[in-house]
Design a protein around this motif. Structure first.
Motif, PDB file in Angstrom:
ATOM      1  N   ARG A  64       0.633  -1.042   0.202  1.00  0.00           N
ATOM      2  CA  ARG A  64       0.170  -0.059  -0.137  1.00  0.00           C
ATOM      3  C   ARG A  64       0.988   1.432  -0.402  1.00  0.00           C
ATOM      4  N   GLY A  65       0.298   2.489  -0.408  1.00  0.00           N
ATOM      5  CA  GLY A  65       0.944   3.643  -0.492  1.00  0.00           C
ATOM      6  C   GLY A  65      -0.163   4.637  -0.724  1.00  0.00           C
ATOM      7  N   ILE A  66       0.612   5.809   0.138  1.00  0.00           N
ATOM      8  CA  ILE A  66       0.454   7.023   0.322  1.00  0.00           C
ATOM      9  C   ILE A  66       1.904   8.079  -0.337  1.00  0.00           C
ATOM     10  N   GLU A  67       1.240   9.120  -0.362  1.00  0.00           N
ATOM     11  CA  GLU A  67       1.391   9.993  -1.020  1.00  0.00           C
ATOM     12  C   GLU A  67       1.332  11.484  -0.437  1.00  0.00           C
ATOM     13  N   PHE A  68       2.611  12.311  -0.254  1.00  0.00           N
ATOM     14  CA  PHE A  68       2.305  13.373   0.938  1.00  0.00           C
ATOM     15  C   PHE A  68       1.838  14.892  -0.428  1.00  0.00           C
ATOM     16  N   SER A  69       1.708  15.950   0.398  1.00  0.00           N
ATOM     17  CA  SER A  69       1.179  16.829  -0.746  1.00  0.00           C
ATOM     18  C   SER A  69       2.629  17.881  -0.885  1.00  0.00           C
ATOM     19  N   ARG A  70       3.376  17.565  -0.231  1.00  0.00           N
ATOM     20  CA  ARG A  70       4.660  18.091  -0.636  1.00  0.00           C
ATOM     21  C   ARG A  70       5.456  17.221   0.640  1.00  0.00           C
ATOM     22  N   ASN A  71       6.668  18.041   0.318  1.00  0.00           N
ATOM     23  CA  ASN A  71       7.653  17.023   0.819  1.00  0.00           C
ATOM     24  C   ASN A  71       7.703  17.762   2.835  1.00  0.00           C
ATOM     25  N   PHE A  72       7.502  16.307   3.418  1.00  0.00           N
ATOM     26  CA  PHE A  72       7.900  16.769   4.343  1.00  0.00           C
ATOM     27  C   PHE A  72       8.667  16.577   5.543  1.00  0.00           C
ATOM     28  N   GLY A  73       9.568  15.573   5.269  1.00  0.00           N
ATOM     29  CA  GLY A  73      10.745  14.951   5.601  1.00  0.00           C
ATOM     30  C   GLY A  73      10.336  14.012   5.876  1.00  0.00           C
ATOM     31  N   LYS A  74      11.780  13.111   6.676  1.00  0.00           N
ATOM     32  CA  LYS A  74      11.805  11.891   6.869  1.00  0.00           C
ATOM     33  C   LYS A  74      10.800  11.219   8.035  1.00  0.00           C
ATOM     34  N   GLU A  75      10.364  12.335   8.863  1.00  0.00           N
ATOM     35  CA  GLU A  75       9.818  12.040  10.277  1.00  0.00           C
ATOM     36  C   GLU A  75       8.586  11.657  10.064  1.00  0.00           C
ATOM     37  N   GLN A 198      25.490  -1.328   1.392  1.00  0.00           N
ATOM     38  CA  GLN A 198      25.763   0.108   0.839  1.00  0.00           C
ATOM     39  C   GLN A 198      24.023   0.361   0.063  1.00  0.00           C
ATOM     40  N   ARG A 199      23.922   1.720  -0.148  1.00  0.00           N
ATOM     41  CA  ARG A 199      22.451   2.076  -1.222  1.00  0.00           C
ATOM     42  C   ARG A 199      22.033   1.327  -2.259  1.00  0.00           C
ATOM     43  N   VAL A 200      20.949   0.427  -2.616  1.00  0.00           N
ATOM     44  CA  VAL A 200      21.110  -0.240  -3.543  1.00  0.00           C
ATOM     45  C   VAL A 200      21.089   0.974  -5.088  1.00  0.00           C
ATOM     46  N   ALA A 201      20.607   1.153  -5.274  1.00  0.00           N
ATOM     47  CA  ALA A 201      20.144   2.155  -6.374  1.00  0.00           C
ATOM     48  C   ALA A 201      19.701   4.227  -5.769  1.00  0.00           C
ATOM     49  N   GLY A 202      20.080   5.340  -6.696  1.00  0.00           N
ATOM     50  CA  GLY A 202      19.530   6.823  -6.162  1.00  0.00           C
ATOM     51  C   GLY A 202      20.942   7.317  -5.347  1.00  0.00           C
ATOM     52  N   GLU A 203      20.151   8.381  -5.096  1.00  0.00           N
ATOM     53  CA  GLU A 203      21.426   9.236  -4.107  1.00  0.00           C
ATOM     54  C   GLU A 203      21.020   8.998  -2.677  1.00  0.00           C
ATOM     55  N   THR A 204      21.761   9.567  -1.856  1.00  0.00           N
ATOM     56  CA  THR A 204      20.970   9.888  -0.734  1.00  0.00           C
ATOM     57  C   THR A 204      20.652  11.241  -0.323  1.00  0.00           C
ATOM     58  N   LYS A 205      19.819  11.629   0.058  1.00  0.00           N
ATOM     59  CA  LYS A 205      18.593  12.335   0.049  1.00  0.00           C
ATOM     60  C   LYS A 205      18.759  13.758   1.214  1.00  0.00           C
ATOM     61  N   TRP A 206      20.567  13.060   1.608  1.00  0.00           N
ATOM     62  CA  TRP A 206      21.024  14.445   2.740  1.00  0.00           C
ATOM     63  C   TRP A 206      21.662  15.209   2.323  1.00  0.00           C
ATOM     64  N   SER A 207      21.539  16.875   2.326  1.00  0.00           N
ATOM     65  CA  SER A 207      22.739  17.505   1.838  1.00  0.00           C
ATOM     66  C   SER A 207      23.313  17.833   3.455  1.00  0.00           C
ATOM     67  N   ILE A 212      23.262  19.157   9.362  1.00  0.00           N
ATOM     68  CA  ILE A 212      23.230  20.250  10.028  1.00  0.00           C
ATOM     69  C   ILE A 212      22.228  20.609  11.270  1.00  0.00           C
ATOM     70  N   ARG A 213      21.020  20.829   9.915  1.00  0.00           N
ATOM     71  CA  ARG A 213      19.995  21.972  10.358  1.00  0.00           C
ATOM     72  C   ARG A 213      19.544  20.566  11.306  1.00  0.00           C
ATOM     73  N   TYR A 214      19.743  19.128  11.025  1.00  0.00           N
ATOM     74  CA  TYR A 214      19.273  18.288  11.446  1.00  0.00           C
ATOM     75  C   TYR A 214      19.008  18.116  12.777  1.00  0.00           C
ATOM     76  N   ALA A 215      20.721  17.894  13.076  1.00  0.00           N
ATOM     77  CA  ALA A 215      22.092  17.709  13.808  1.00  0.00           C
ATOM     78  C   ALA A 215      20.517  19.074  15.655  1.00  0.00           C
ATOM     79  N   VAL A 216      21.231  20.266  15.038  1.00  0.00           N
ATOM     80  CA  VAL A 216      20.467  21.367  15.609  1.00  0.00           C
ATOM     81  C   VAL A 216      19.326  21.025  16.024  1.00  0.00           C
ATOM     82  N   HIS A 217      18.453  20.426  15.254  1.00  0.00           N
ATOM     83  CA  HIS A 217      17.194  20.848  15.405  1.00  0.00           C
ATOM     84  C   HIS A 217      16.356  19.542  16.616  1.00  0.00           C
TER      85      HIS A 217
END
Ligand code: UDP
Ligand code: MG
Length: 314
Positions: A64-75, A198-207, A212-217
Protein backbone atom coordinates in the motif's frame (compact mmCIF):
# COMPACT_ATOMS: atom_id res chain seq x y z
CA UNK A 1 -2.78 -16.88 11.05
CA UNK A 2 0.18 -15.21 12.72
CA UNK A 3 0.33 -11.63 13.82
CA UNK A 4 0.49 -9.00 11.10
CA UNK A 5 3.69 -7.06 10.61
CA UNK A 6 3.47 -3.63 8.94
CA UNK A 7 6.66 -2.51 7.25
CA UNK A 8 6.78 1.26 6.97
CA UNK A 9 9.11 2.56 4.26
CA UNK A 10 9.57 6.33 3.83
CA UNK A 11 10.56 7.08 0.26
CA UNK A 12 11.65 10.40 -1.18
CA UNK A 13 12.58 10.30 -4.87
CA UNK A 14 13.21 6.56 -4.72
CA UNK A 15 11.71 5.48 -8.05
CA UNK A 16 14.71 3.27 -8.72
CA UNK A 17 14.27 1.36 -5.46
CA UNK A 18 10.54 0.78 -4.87
CA UNK A 19 10.07 -2.39 -6.90
CA UNK A 20 13.26 -4.08 -5.84
CA UNK A 21 12.79 -3.18 -2.17
CA UNK A 22 9.19 -4.46 -2.13
CA UNK A 23 10.17 -7.71 -3.83
CA UNK A 24 13.16 -8.33 -1.58
CA UNK A 25 11.25 -7.61 1.63
CA UNK A 26 8.21 -9.67 0.65
CA UNK A 27 10.36 -12.61 -0.43
CA UNK A 28 12.11 -12.62 2.94
CA UNK A 29 8.81 -12.38 4.82
CA UNK A 30 7.33 -15.22 2.73
CA UNK A 31 10.30 -17.43 3.38
CA UNK A 32 10.03 -16.83 7.13
CA UNK A 33 6.21 -17.23 6.96
CA UNK A 34 5.56 -13.80 8.46
CA UNK A 35 2.20 -12.27 7.49
CA UNK A 36 3.05 -8.74 6.49
CA UNK A 37 2.05 -5.61 4.62
CA UNK A 38 4.23 -2.84 3.24
CA UNK A 39 3.28 0.80 3.66
CA UNK A 40 5.28 3.05 1.35
CA UNK A 41 5.11 6.72 2.25
CA UNK A 42 6.19 8.87 -0.64
CA UNK A 43 7.39 12.08 0.98
CA UNK A 44 6.32 14.49 -1.76
CA UNK A 45 8.60 12.84 -4.31
CA UNK A 46 9.31 14.76 -7.49
CA UNK A 47 9.96 11.65 -9.59
CA UNK A 48 7.80 8.61 -10.37
CA UNK A 49 8.03 7.09 -6.90
CA UNK A 50 4.28 7.06 -6.34
CA UNK A 51 3.54 5.56 -9.76
CA UNK A 52 6.00 2.80 -8.98
CA UNK A 53 4.27 2.23 -5.63
CA UNK A 54 0.89 2.03 -7.41
CA UNK A 55 2.30 -0.53 -9.78
CA UNK A 56 3.63 -2.87 -7.12
CA UNK A 57 0.45 -2.35 -5.11
CA UNK A 58 -1.60 -3.58 -8.09
CA UNK A 59 0.60 -6.65 -8.38
CA UNK A 60 0.56 -7.47 -4.67
CA UNK A 61 -2.34 -6.53 -2.42
CA UNK A 62 -0.03 -6.50 0.60
CA UNK A 63 1.61 -3.33 -0.70
CA UNK A 64 0.00 0.00 0.00
CA UNK A 65 1.21 3.53 -0.46
CA UNK A 66 0.40 7.11 0.37
CA UNK A 67 1.77 10.29 -1.11
CA UNK A 68 2.33 13.61 0.67
CA UNK A 69 1.29 16.86 -0.95
CA UNK A 70 4.89 18.06 -0.58
CA UNK A 71 8.12 17.07 1.14
CA UNK A 72 7.45 16.95 4.89
CA UNK A 73 10.59 15.07 5.91
CA UNK A 74 11.34 11.52 6.98
CA UNK A 75 10.00 11.96 10.52
CA UNK A 76 6.56 12.92 9.21
CA UNK A 77 6.68 10.02 6.73
CA UNK A 78 7.41 7.56 9.55
CA UNK A 79 4.44 8.81 11.57
CA UNK A 80 2.13 8.68 8.55
CA UNK A 81 3.18 5.08 7.96
CA UNK A 82 2.50 4.17 11.60
CA UNK A 83 -0.92 5.81 11.35
CA UNK A 84 -1.77 4.03 8.10
CA UNK A 85 -0.60 0.46 8.79
CA UNK A 86 -2.88 -2.14 10.34
CA UNK A 87 -0.20 -4.34 11.84
CA UNK A 88 0.16 -5.73 15.34
CA UNK A 89 3.71 -4.48 15.13
CA UNK A 90 5.62 -2.09 12.86
CA UNK A 91 9.05 -2.12 11.31
CA UNK A 92 10.46 1.16 10.01
CA UNK A 93 13.18 0.80 7.39
CA UNK A 94 14.83 2.83 4.63
CA UNK A 95 13.87 2.40 1.01
CA UNK A 96 17.42 1.90 -0.23
CA UNK A 97 17.98 -1.51 1.48
CA UNK A 98 20.75 -0.02 3.64
CA UNK A 99 18.87 -1.63 6.51
CA UNK A 100 19.29 -5.36 5.82
CA UNK A 101 15.76 -6.79 5.49
CA UNK A 102 16.92 -10.17 6.79
CA UNK A 103 17.20 -8.52 10.23
CA UNK A 104 13.42 -8.00 10.22
CA UNK A 105 12.94 -11.75 10.68
CA UNK A 106 15.03 -11.72 13.88
CA UNK A 107 13.25 -8.57 15.07
CA UNK A 108 9.88 -10.25 14.56
CA UNK A 109 11.00 -13.32 16.53
CA UNK A 110 12.14 -11.08 19.41
CA UNK A 111 8.79 -9.32 19.32
CA UNK A 112 6.97 -12.69 19.55
CA UNK A 113 9.12 -13.38 22.63
CA UNK A 114 7.60 -10.32 24.26
CA UNK A 115 9.90 -7.39 23.51
CA UNK A 116 7.99 -4.23 22.58
CA UNK A 117 10.78 -2.16 21.05
CA UNK A 118 13.58 -3.80 19.10
CA UNK A 119 16.24 -1.23 18.31
CA UNK A 120 18.43 -1.71 15.28
CA UNK A 121 21.96 -0.66 16.22
CA UNK A 122 24.67 -0.17 13.61
CA UNK A 123 27.57 -2.57 14.06
CA UNK A 124 29.50 -0.92 11.29
CA UNK A 125 28.57 2.31 9.59
CA UNK A 126 29.17 1.31 5.98
CA UNK A 127 31.14 3.57 3.68
CA UNK A 128 31.46 7.07 5.06
CA UNK A 129 34.10 9.75 4.98
CA UNK A 130 36.25 10.35 8.07
CA UNK A 131 34.86 13.84 8.67
CA UNK A 132 31.25 12.61 8.44
CA UNK A 133 32.05 9.87 10.94
CA UNK A 134 33.64 12.39 13.36
CA UNK A 135 30.68 14.77 13.10
CA UNK A 136 28.10 12.06 13.58
CA UNK A 137 30.04 10.73 16.59
CA UNK A 138 29.95 14.25 18.02
CA UNK A 139 26.20 14.51 17.36
CA UNK A 140 25.46 11.17 19.07
CA UNK A 141 27.83 12.00 21.92
CA UNK A 142 25.96 15.26 22.58
CA UNK A 143 22.59 13.50 22.26
CA UNK A 144 23.63 10.76 24.67
CA UNK A 145 24.74 13.37 27.23
CA UNK A 146 21.62 15.47 26.86
CA UNK A 147 18.96 12.78 26.67
CA UNK A 148 20.47 10.35 29.16
CA UNK A 149 19.92 7.42 26.76
CA UNK A 150 22.75 5.67 24.98
CA UNK A 151 22.15 6.96 21.47
CA UNK A 152 25.43 5.78 19.93
CA UNK A 153 24.95 4.01 16.61
CA UNK A 154 21.17 4.03 16.93
CA UNK A 155 19.09 4.39 13.79
CA UNK A 156 15.52 4.63 12.56
CA UNK A 157 15.60 0.90 11.77
CA UNK A 158 13.49 -0.68 14.48
CA UNK A 159 10.48 -2.80 15.22
CA UNK A 160 7.87 -1.41 17.60
CA UNK A 161 4.73 -2.91 19.03
CA UNK A 162 1.35 -1.45 18.07
CA UNK A 163 1.06 -0.07 21.63
CA UNK A 164 4.27 1.90 21.19
CA UNK A 165 3.13 3.20 17.80
CA UNK A 166 -0.10 4.42 19.39
CA UNK A 167 1.84 6.22 22.11
CA UNK A 168 4.08 7.91 19.53
CA UNK A 169 1.09 8.99 17.44
CA UNK A 170 -0.58 10.48 20.49
CA UNK A 171 2.40 12.65 21.38
CA UNK A 172 1.23 16.18 20.69
CA UNK A 173 4.45 17.73 19.41
CA UNK A 174 4.69 18.62 15.73
CA UNK A 175 8.38 17.97 15.38
CA UNK A 176 9.26 14.46 16.37
CA UNK A 177 12.51 12.55 16.72
CA UNK A 178 11.59 8.91 16.19
CA UNK A 179 15.04 7.59 17.04
CA UNK A 180 15.03 8.99 20.57
CA UNK A 181 11.30 8.92 21.29
CA UNK A 182 11.12 5.11 21.36
CA UNK A 183 13.70 5.20 24.18
CA UNK A 184 11.71 7.83 25.99
CA UNK A 185 8.49 5.74 25.97
CA UNK A 186 10.30 3.21 28.14
CA UNK A 187 8.71 -0.01 26.87
CA UNK A 188 10.46 -3.36 27.18
CA UNK A 189 13.23 -3.08 24.64
CA UNK A 190 16.25 -4.89 23.32
CA UNK A 191 18.87 -4.19 20.70
CA UNK A 192 19.89 -6.02 17.61
CA UNK A 193 23.05 -5.26 15.68
CA UNK A 194 23.16 -4.95 11.93
CA UNK A 195 25.67 -3.99 9.27
CA UNK A 196 24.78 -0.94 7.20
CA UNK A 197 24.73 -1.95 3.55
CA UNK A 198 25.49 0.22 0.54
CA UNK A 199 22.60 2.19 -0.91
CA UNK A 200 21.23 0.01 -3.73
CA UNK A 201 20.24 2.74 -6.19
CA UNK A 202 19.83 6.51 -6.34
CA UNK A 203 21.59 9.03 -4.12
CA UNK A 204 21.42 10.00 -0.48
CA UNK A 205 18.65 12.53 0.18
CA UNK A 206 20.67 14.43 2.75
CA UNK A 207 22.85 17.39 1.90
CA UNK A 208 25.43 18.42 4.53
CA UNK A 209 23.41 21.57 5.29
CA UNK A 210 20.31 19.46 5.87
CA UNK A 211 22.26 17.16 8.18
CA UNK A 212 23.53 20.06 10.30
CA UNK A 213 20.01 21.51 10.56
CA UNK A 214 18.74 18.04 11.49
CA UNK A 215 21.36 17.70 14.23
CA UNK A 216 20.77 21.17 15.72
CA UNK A 217 17.03 20.80 15.50
CA UNK A 218 16.93 17.41 17.21
CA UNK A 219 19.16 18.53 20.03
CA UNK A 220 16.98 21.60 20.58
CA UNK A 221 13.72 19.69 20.40
CA UNK A 222 14.90 17.01 22.79
CA UNK A 223 16.71 18.97 25.46
CA UNK A 224 16.85 22.40 27.02
CA UNK A 225 20.34 21.81 28.46
CA UNK A 226 22.02 24.18 25.94
CA UNK A 227 20.15 27.04 27.64
CA UNK A 228 21.55 25.95 30.99
CA UNK A 229 25.03 25.86 29.48
CA UNK A 230 24.63 29.48 28.35
CA UNK A 231 23.65 30.43 31.88
CA UNK A 232 26.77 28.70 33.25
CA UNK A 233 28.98 30.55 30.76
CA UNK A 234 27.36 33.80 31.95
CA UNK A 235 28.07 32.97 35.59
CA UNK A 236 31.68 32.03 34.85
CA UNK A 237 32.35 35.24 32.93
CA UNK A 238 30.77 37.23 35.78
CA UNK A 239 33.17 35.62 38.25
CA UNK A 240 36.14 36.30 35.95
CA UNK A 241 35.07 39.92 35.46
CA UNK A 242 34.73 40.36 39.25
CA UNK A 243 38.32 39.24 39.76
CA UNK A 244 39.48 41.45 36.89
CA UNK A 245 37.64 44.51 38.27
CA UNK A 246 39.30 44.13 41.65
CA UNK A 247 42.70 43.91 39.98
CA UNK A 248 41.91 46.96 37.84
CA UNK A 249 40.71 48.99 40.83
CA UNK A 250 43.76 48.08 42.91
CA UNK A 251 46.05 49.18 40.08
CA UNK A 252 44.11 52.42 39.60
CA UNK A 253 44.27 53.27 43.31
CA UNK A 254 47.98 52.46 43.49
CA UNK A 255 48.45 54.73 40.48
CA UNK A 256 49.91 52.08 38.17
CA UNK A 257 46.96 51.66 35.79
CA UNK A 258 48.20 50.54 32.36
CA UNK A 259 46.78 51.70 29.08
CA UNK A 260 45.02 48.40 28.40
CA UNK A 261 43.37 49.38 25.10
CA UNK A 262 43.97 45.92 23.60
CA UNK A 263 42.46 44.21 26.62
CA UNK A 264 39.34 46.34 26.41
CA UNK A 265 38.82 45.64 22.71
CA UNK A 266 39.35 41.89 23.17
CA UNK A 267 37.01 41.70 26.15
CA UNK A 268 34.35 43.64 24.23
CA UNK A 269 34.59 41.27 21.27
CA UNK A 270 34.55 38.11 23.37
CA UNK A 271 31.67 39.19 25.56
CA UNK A 272 29.75 40.54 22.57
CA UNK A 273 30.21 37.21 20.80
CA UNK A 274 29.02 35.26 23.82
CA UNK A 275 25.94 37.44 24.14
CA UNK A 276 25.06 36.98 20.48
CA UNK A 277 25.47 33.20 20.67
CA UNK A 278 23.29 33.14 23.78
CA UNK A 279 20.62 35.25 22.08
CA UNK A 280 20.75 33.09 18.96
CA UNK A 281 20.31 29.96 21.02
CA UNK A 282 17.32 31.41 22.83
CA UNK A 283 15.99 32.41 19.42
CA UNK A 284 16.26 28.79 18.26
CA UNK A 285 14.11 27.69 21.16
CA UNK A 286 11.57 30.44 20.54
CA UNK A 287 11.41 29.39 16.88
CA UNK A 288 10.82 25.80 17.97
CA UNK A 289 8.07 26.91 20.35
CA UNK A 290 6.52 29.01 17.57
CA UNK A 291 6.43 25.98 15.26
CA UNK A 292 4.76 23.92 17.96
CA UNK A 293 2.07 26.41 19.01
CA UNK A 294 0.90 26.81 15.42
CA UNK A 295 -0.35 23.23 15.68
CA UNK A 296 -0.20 22.70 11.94
CA UNK A 297 -0.71 19.11 10.74
CA UNK A 298 2.51 17.11 10.59
CA UNK A 299 1.86 16.11 7.00
CA UNK A 300 -0.82 16.30 4.32
CA UNK A 301 -1.75 13.18 2.38
CA UNK A 302 -2.65 13.88 -1.24
CA UNK A 303 -2.93 10.36 -2.67
CA UNK A 304 -3.54 6.87 -1.38
CA UNK A 305 -3.33 3.62 -3.34
CA UNK A 306 -6.30 2.32 -1.31
CA UNK A 307 -8.06 5.67 -1.45
CA UNK A 308 -10.86 5.57 -4.02
CA UNK A 309 -13.72 3.08 -4.52
CA UNK A 310 -11.80 1.16 -7.14
CA UNK A 311 -8.64 1.01 -5.14
CA UNK A 312 -7.14 3.81 -7.19
CA UNK A 313 -5.79 7.06 -5.86
CA UNK A 314 -8.25 9.68 -4.76
N1 UDP B 1 13.64 10.24 3.10
C1 UDP B 1 12.36 10.77 3.24
N2 UDP B 1 12.21 12.15 3.20
C2 UDP B 1 13.27 12.99 3.08
C3 UDP B 1 14.57 12.43 2.98
C4 UDP B 1 14.72 11.05 3.00
O1 UDP B 1 11.38 10.04 3.35
O2 UDP B 1 13.06 14.20 3.05
C5 UDP B 1 13.80 8.75 3.13
C6 UDP B 1 14.58 8.17 1.96
O3 UDP B 1 13.76 7.93 0.84
C7 UDP B 1 15.13 6.89 2.56
C8 UDP B 1 15.34 7.26 4.01
O4 UDP B 1 14.54 8.41 4.26
O5 UDP B 1 14.19 5.82 2.48
C9 UDP B 1 16.81 7.53 4.32
O6 UDP B 1 17.30 8.48 3.41
P1 UDP B 1 18.75 8.36 2.76
O7 UDP B 1 19.00 6.95 2.34
O8 UDP B 1 18.83 9.39 1.69
O9 UDP B 1 19.66 8.76 3.98
P2 UDP B 1 21.07 8.12 4.38
O10 UDP B 1 20.88 6.62 4.35
O11 UDP B 1 22.02 8.60 3.36
O12 UDP B 1 21.31 8.65 5.76
MG1 MG C 1 20.24 5.53 2.85
Amino acid sequence: MGKLLSIVIPAYNEEANIENTAKTVLAIADEAVIPCEIVFVSDGSKDDTFDKIKRVSRMDARVRGIEFSRNFGKEAAILAGLATGNGDCFVVMDCDLQHPPQTIVEMYRLWLEGYEVIEGVKRSRGKESGLYRKLSNLFYGVLTKLTGFNMHNTSDFKLIDKKVAQVLLQMPERKTFFRAMTFWTGFKSCQIEYDVAQRVAGETKWSSGALIRYAVHNIISFSSSPLTIVTYIGVISLIVSFVLSIQTLVRWISGSAIEGFTTVILLLLIIGGCILIGLGLIGQYIAAIYEEVKQRPRYIISKDTHGGDNGEER
